[in-house]
Enzyme design. Structure first.
Site, short mmCIF file in Angstrom:
data_model
loop_
_atom_site.label_atom_id
_atom_site.label_comp_id
_atom_site.label_asym_id
_atom_site.label_seq_id
_atom_site.Cartn_x
_atom_site.Cartn_y
_atom_site.Cartn_z
CB VAL A 57 -1.01 0.04 1.17
CG1 VAL A 57 -2.06 -1.04 1.02
CG2 VAL A 57 -0.32 -0.04 2.52
CE1 TYR A 144 2.03 -1.45 15.12
CE2 TYR A 144 1.94 -1.09 17.48
CZ TYR A 144 1.34 -1.52 16.32
OH TYR A 144 0.05 -2.03 16.34
CB THR A 174 -7.25 -7.98 19.59
OG1 THR A 174 -7.75 -6.75 20.12
CG2 THR A 174 -8.41 -8.79 19.09
#
Ligand code: NAD
Ligand code: UDP
Length: 312
Positions: A57, A144, A174
């Site tokens: 991307v 990050y 998660t």
């Protein structure tokens, strides 16, 4: 409704794809497989409402008209973003800008997968959305953390100056099936070690905390946020906080494993405590997680057992 998902072959991207297809949407996925796994999308090969392009991307692209963009592309596991530091900075900045340009071009909604790492090693506990964080801007994790903080600024700028209908999800740890068994995050590490009868690797003394959200709860929260009128960040996570030692004990209990614990050095700048205050998500979205850690671990077992049988 035609939806673009960047990072569609990843853990969260593939679950989001499944949920949107179940709701009747068409989904166009993009992924360069840097940390994602084609196997996560294997069940969709025959689905006429799913299309996919292998693509970075950071190179501009045009998927055609879309009504919504979910921007999930980014390495997410500490070992992976340390392996891919410059790629992580580029996908958070250039990749996010490319995805925002698509939303602006087609007047599409936009949700960015941000993170609790925006709070760094937090000095306030639990973390509310108006806490600005405590981030080391030059430490190893900065590739990050700062990419994600920059991305939040970029998303707000597109909202404020280009009127894009944007949403910022600050996602807390998660887990669940498809979280790659070797991506190095704590739950896949512990589950694989326990199922193989190997020692569970505790970094530091295991007193640091995390708050673990099961993937189905998180995807529900993401979709509610995507359809809301809120543009500022919203925490999405499970507010039940565990020490890493407690998490290891829970994994041993659920797997019935008699693995030992082994203690290894704590990674630099590893956050000491992390727990979301989800009052905003409760009030705005009527959302809260329902699946607690023991239940979520039990739901994840089959996936990791199959990976061991397949010798992944
Ligand atoms: P993941 O590594 O399983 O998925 C990320 C996906 O992005 C992978 O499929 C990877 O190949 C793809 N990708 C990376 N760089 C790319 C690029 N340049 N072009 C195209 N595709 C690219 O991780 P995940 O846990 O599913 O995380 C998804 C998103 O959610 C990430 O943005 C992550 O930062 C965010 N997030 C996840 C968590 C969590 O606990 N899972 C917590 C906070 C934030
Ligand atoms: N951790 C651990 N053993 C492992 C992997 C991770 O003790 O095998 C610890 C890690 O040091 C951190 C916590 O578990 O304190 C969560 O790590 P993870 O990489 O899953 O996510 P983070 O929240 O650090 O991004």
């Amino acid at each position: 409704m035609r939806v673009l998902i960047t990072g569609a072959a990843g853990f969260l991207g593939s679950h989001l794809t499944d949920r949107l297809l179940d709701e009747g949407c068409s989904v166009h996925g993009i992924d360069n497989f840097s940390t994602g796994d084609p196997a996560n999308l294997a069940n969709l090969a025959c689905n006429p409402r799913f299309t996919f392009k292998e693509w970075d991307v950071c190179q501009s692209f045009d998927p055609g008209r879309v009504d919504y963009v979910f921007n999930l592309a980014s390495p997410a596991s500490p070992p992976e973003y340390l392996r891919l530091p410059i790629e992580t900075l580029r996908v958070g900045s250039i990749g996010t800008e490319n995805a925002l340009e698509i939303a602006a071009r087609y007047n599409a909604g936009f949700l960015h997968a941000s993170t609790s790492e925006c709070y760094g090693d937090p000095l306030e506990h639990p973390q509310t959305e108006d806490y600005w964080g405590h981030v080391n801007p030059v430490g190893p994790r900065s590739v990050y953390d700062e990419a994600k903080r920059y991305a939040e600024a970029l998303v707000m700028a597109y909202h404020r100056t280009r009127s894009v209908n944007t949403h910022l999800a600050r996602i807390f740890n998660t887990y669940g099936p498809r979280l790659h068994p070797s991506d190095g995050r704590v739950i896949p590490n512990f589950l694989m070690q326990a199922l193989r009868g190997e020692p569970l690797s505790i970094y530091g003394d295991g007193s640091q905390t995390r708050s673990f959200c099961y993937v189905d709860d998180l995807i529900t929260g993401l979709l509610l946020l995507a359809r809301s009128a809120e543009h500022l960040p919203v925490n999405l996570g499970n507010p039940n906080e565990f020490t890493i030692l407690e998490c290891a004990q829970e994994v041993l209990h659920i797997t019935g494993s008699s693995s030992q614990l082994c203690f290894e050095s704590l990674p630099e700048d590893d956050p000491t405590r992390r727990c979301p205050d989800i009052a905003k998500a409760r009030a705005l979205l009527g959302w809260e997680p329902h699946i607690q850690l023991s239940d979520g671990l039990a739901r994840s077992l089959d996936y990791y057992r199959r990976k061991i049988e397949a010798r992944v």
